[in-house]
Design an enzyme around this catalytic site. Structure first.
Site, PDB file in Angstrom:
ATOM      1  N   ARG A   1      11.654  -2.151  11.102  1.00  0.00           N
ATOM      2  CA  ARG A   1      10.402  -1.809  11.770  1.00  0.00           C
ATOM      3  C   ARG A   1      10.162  -2.803  12.890  1.00  0.00           C
ATOM      4  O   ARG A   1      10.211  -4.006  12.667  1.00  0.00           O
ATOM      5  CB  ARG A   1       9.250  -1.860  10.758  1.00  0.00           C
ATOM      6  CG  ARG A   1       8.853  -0.474  10.289  1.00  0.00           C
ATOM      7  CD  ARG A   1       7.791  -0.544   9.253  1.00  0.00           C
ATOM      8  NE  ARG A   1       6.531  -1.131   9.756  1.00  0.00           N
ATOM      9  CZ  ARG A   1       5.395  -1.085   9.070  1.00  0.00           C
ATOM     10  NH1 ARG A   1       5.363  -0.492   7.903  1.00  0.00           N
ATOM     11  NH2 ARG A   1       4.309  -1.624   9.563  1.00  0.00           N
TER      12      ARG A   1
ATOM     13  N   ARG B   1      -9.484   1.376   8.526  1.00  0.00           N
ATOM     14  CA  ARG B   1      -9.140  -0.006   8.827  1.00  0.00           C
ATOM     15  C   ARG B   1     -10.211  -0.706   9.651  1.00  0.00           C
ATOM     16  O   ARG B   1     -10.078  -1.892   9.940  1.00  0.00           O
ATOM     17  CB  ARG B   1      -7.855  -0.014   9.640  1.00  0.00           C
ATOM     18  CG  ARG B   1      -6.634  -0.552   8.926  1.00  0.00           C
ATOM     19  CD  ARG B   1      -5.506  -0.380   9.918  1.00  0.00           C
ATOM     20  NE  ARG B   1      -4.374  -1.209   9.699  1.00  0.00           N
ATOM     21  CZ  ARG B   1      -3.277  -0.816   9.037  1.00  0.00           C
ATOM     22  NH1 ARG B   1      -3.216   0.344   8.451  1.00  0.00           N
ATOM     23  NH2 ARG B   1      -2.256  -1.619   8.960  1.00  0.00           N
TER      24      ARG B   1
ATOM     25  N   LYS C   1       0.827  -1.208   0.000  1.00  0.00           N
ATOM     26  CA  LYS C   1       0.000   0.000   0.000  1.00  0.00           C
ATOM     27  C   LYS C   1       0.861   1.258   0.000  1.00  0.00           C
ATOM     28  O   LYS C   1       0.608   2.187  -0.755  1.00  0.00           O
ATOM     29  CB  LYS C   1      -0.912   0.034   1.242  1.00  0.00           C
ATOM     30  CG  LYS C   1      -1.873  -1.116   1.338  1.00  0.00           C
ATOM     31  CD  LYS C   1      -2.781  -0.988   2.571  1.00  0.00           C
ATOM     32  CE  LYS C   1      -2.061  -1.017   3.900  1.00  0.00           C
ATOM     33  NZ  LYS C   1      -1.489  -2.316   4.278  1.00  0.00           N
TER      34      LYS C   1
ATOM     35  N   ARG D   1      11.546  -6.816   4.438  1.00  0.00           N
ATOM     36  CA  ARG D   1      11.488  -5.403   4.839  1.00  0.00           C
ATOM     37  C   ARG D   1      12.032  -5.224   6.251  1.00  0.00           C
ATOM     38  O   ARG D   1      12.672  -4.220   6.553  1.00  0.00           O
ATOM     39  CB  ARG D   1      10.033  -4.925   4.764  1.00  0.00           C
ATOM     40  CG  ARG D   1       9.854  -3.473   5.157  1.00  0.00           C
ATOM     41  CD  ARG D   1       8.455  -2.995   4.872  1.00  0.00           C
ATOM     42  NE  ARG D   1       7.496  -3.460   5.866  1.00  0.00           N
ATOM     43  CZ  ARG D   1       6.188  -3.260   5.781  1.00  0.00           C
ATOM     44  NH1 ARG D   1       5.679  -2.640   4.747  1.00  0.00           N
ATOM     45  NH2 ARG D   1       5.375  -3.679   6.719  1.00  0.00           N
TER      46      ARG D   1
ATOM     47  N   ARG E   1      -0.884  -9.137  12.844  1.00  0.00           N
ATOM     48  CA  ARG E   1      -1.409  -8.105  11.920  1.00  0.00           C
ATOM     49  C   ARG E   1      -2.250  -8.732  10.819  1.00  0.00           C
ATOM     50  O   ARG E   1      -3.240  -8.150  10.378  1.00  0.00           O
ATOM     51  CB  ARG E   1      -0.259  -7.275  11.341  1.00  0.00           C
ATOM     52  CG  ARG E   1       0.238  -6.214  12.336  1.00  0.00           C
ATOM     53  CD  ARG E   1       1.679  -5.844  12.119  1.00  0.00           C
ATOM     54  NE  ARG E   1       1.951  -5.222  10.857  1.00  0.00           N
ATOM     55  CZ  ARG E   1       3.120  -5.335  10.194  1.00  0.00           C
ATOM     56  NH1 ARG E   1       4.105  -6.060  10.698  1.00  0.00           N
ATOM     57  NH2 ARG E   1       3.292  -4.722   9.058  1.00  0.00           N
TER      58      ARG E   1
HETATM   59  P1  ADP Z   1       0.888  -2.486   7.657  1.00  0.00           P
HETATM   60  O1  ADP Z   1      -0.250  -2.332   6.725  1.00  0.00           O
HETATM   61  O2  ADP Z   1       2.070  -3.128   7.003  1.00  0.00           O
HETATM   62  O3  ADP Z   1       0.522  -3.152   8.960  1.00  0.00           O
HETATM   63  P2  ADP Z   1       0.883   0.369   8.483  1.00  0.00           P
HETATM   64  O4  ADP Z   1       2.057   1.282   8.422  1.00  0.00           O
HETATM   65  O5  ADP Z   1      -0.296   0.720   7.661  1.00  0.00           O
HETATM   66  O6  ADP Z   1       1.466  -1.060   8.061  1.00  0.00           O
HETATM   67  O7  ADP Z   1       0.407   0.196  10.000  1.00  0.00           O
HETATM   68  C1  ADP Z   1       1.277  -0.121  11.051  1.00  0.00           C
HETATM   69  C2  ADP Z   1       0.515  -0.166  12.384  1.00  0.00           C
HETATM   70  O8  ADP Z   1       0.000   1.134  12.684  1.00  0.00           O
HETATM   71  C3  ADP Z   1      -0.694  -1.080  12.419  1.00  0.00           C
HETATM   72  O9  ADP Z   1      -0.359  -2.411  12.742  1.00  0.00           O
HETATM   73  C4  ADP Z   1      -1.558  -0.428  13.510  1.00  0.00           C
HETATM   74  O10 ADP Z   1      -1.086  -0.742  14.802  1.00  0.00           O
HETATM   75  C5  ADP Z   1      -1.292   1.051  13.279  1.00  0.00           C
HETATM   76  N1  ADP Z   1      -2.289   1.666  12.369  1.00  0.00           N
HETATM   77  C6  ADP Z   1      -2.043   2.179  11.127  1.00  0.00           C
HETATM   78  N2  ADP Z   1      -3.153   2.660  10.561  1.00  0.00           N
HETATM   79  C7  ADP Z   1      -4.161   2.448  11.459  1.00  0.00           C
HETATM   80  C8  ADP Z   1      -5.557   2.699  11.468  1.00  0.00           C
HETATM   81  N3  ADP Z   1      -6.178   3.273  10.424  1.00  0.00           N
HETATM   82  N4  ADP Z   1      -6.273   2.329  12.564  1.00  0.00           N
HETATM   83  C9  ADP Z   1      -5.673   1.751  13.626  1.00  0.00           C
HETATM   84  N5  ADP Z   1      -4.363   1.471  13.684  1.00  0.00           N
HETATM   85  C10 ADP Z   1      -3.595   1.812  12.621  1.00  0.00           C
END
Ligand code: ADP
Length: 191
Positions: free
Chosen positions: A133, A88, A13, A127, A144
């Site tokens: 990370r 999400r 994404k 990654r 996740r």
């Molecule tokens: P990925 O899709 O690889 O998990 P992101 O960078 O989108 O990576 O998200 C990393 C973390 O940040 C998630 O596991 C969650 O804890 C938090 N997070 C990101 N976006 C949201 C959201 N819209 N609502 C709740 N938590 C979020």
């Protein structure tokens, strides 16, 4: 243009929304990046968010919604936005719809990036080595994935019912995936 990217962790994404940003010239809003930024600054919000992020759980909706709401008021987000990793949960999706409806700019398109789970896990472990990370470790990755299936995947039906969902095959190189996205986008814009 207002576009949402939905997909399991590792689907690309972030990479694809950055590419699309150059192509369409509209800003990108990644809640993951915003939250990592807050965490890095060690602000109160960041410390709270870290308790969820570091274990692969979703940060509570009110915190995320406040953060996104503040961003969306900025002038650069008036002409469009690529949402990456947001919404999400159904609550986030409904709240986004409400605020966009209030300003008269509904979402145009929701792009689902779909890929095989084993491929996704392999990508994330790669990654982890490159970006360090904290949430890219096998245990948190599995968590996740589960969270995606349970809390985020229901949004696909929500947007399908609105006629806004387009599913993109996210297997293959970043170039191949981007070219599929462009084809979908150009077809929508033409039609
Ligand atoms: P990925 O899709 O690889 O998990 P992101 O960078 O989108 O990576 O998200 C990393 C973390 O940040 C998630 O596991 C969650 O804890 C938090 N997070 C990101 N976006 C949201 C959201 N819209 N609502 C709740 N938590 C979020």
């Amino acid at each position: 243009m207002l576009i949402v990217f939905i997909g399991p962790p590792g689907a690309g994404k972030g990479t694809q929304s950055k590419r699309l940003l150059t192509y369409l010239g509209i800003p990108h809003l990644s809640t993951g990046e915003l939250l990592r930024g807050a965490k890095h600054q060690d602000s109160q919000v960041g410390r709270l968010a870290a308790q969820y992020m570091d274990h692969g759980r979703l940060v509570p909706d009110p915190l995320v919604l406040t953060m996104v709401g503040e961003k969306l008021e900025r002038p650069e987000f008036q002409k469009g936005c690529l949402f990456d990793g947001f919404p999400r949960t159904l609550q986030q999706a409904r709240s986004l719809d409400d605020s966009l409806q209030a300003r008269g700019t509904p979402l145009d398109l929701v792009l689902e990036l779909k890929a095989d789970e084993n491929e996704l896990i392999a990508r994330m472990l790669k990654r982890a080595a490159a970006e360090k990370r904290i949430d890219d470790n096998p245990q948190t990755i599995a968590q996740r994935m589960e969270v995606y299936k349970r809390q985020t995947a229901p949004l696909l039906d929500y947007y399908r019912q609105q006629g806004k969902l387009a599913t993109i095959d996210a297997m293959g190189s970043s170039e191949e995936v981007f070219s599929r996205i462009k084809t979908t986008l150009d077809a929508r814009r033409a039609g």
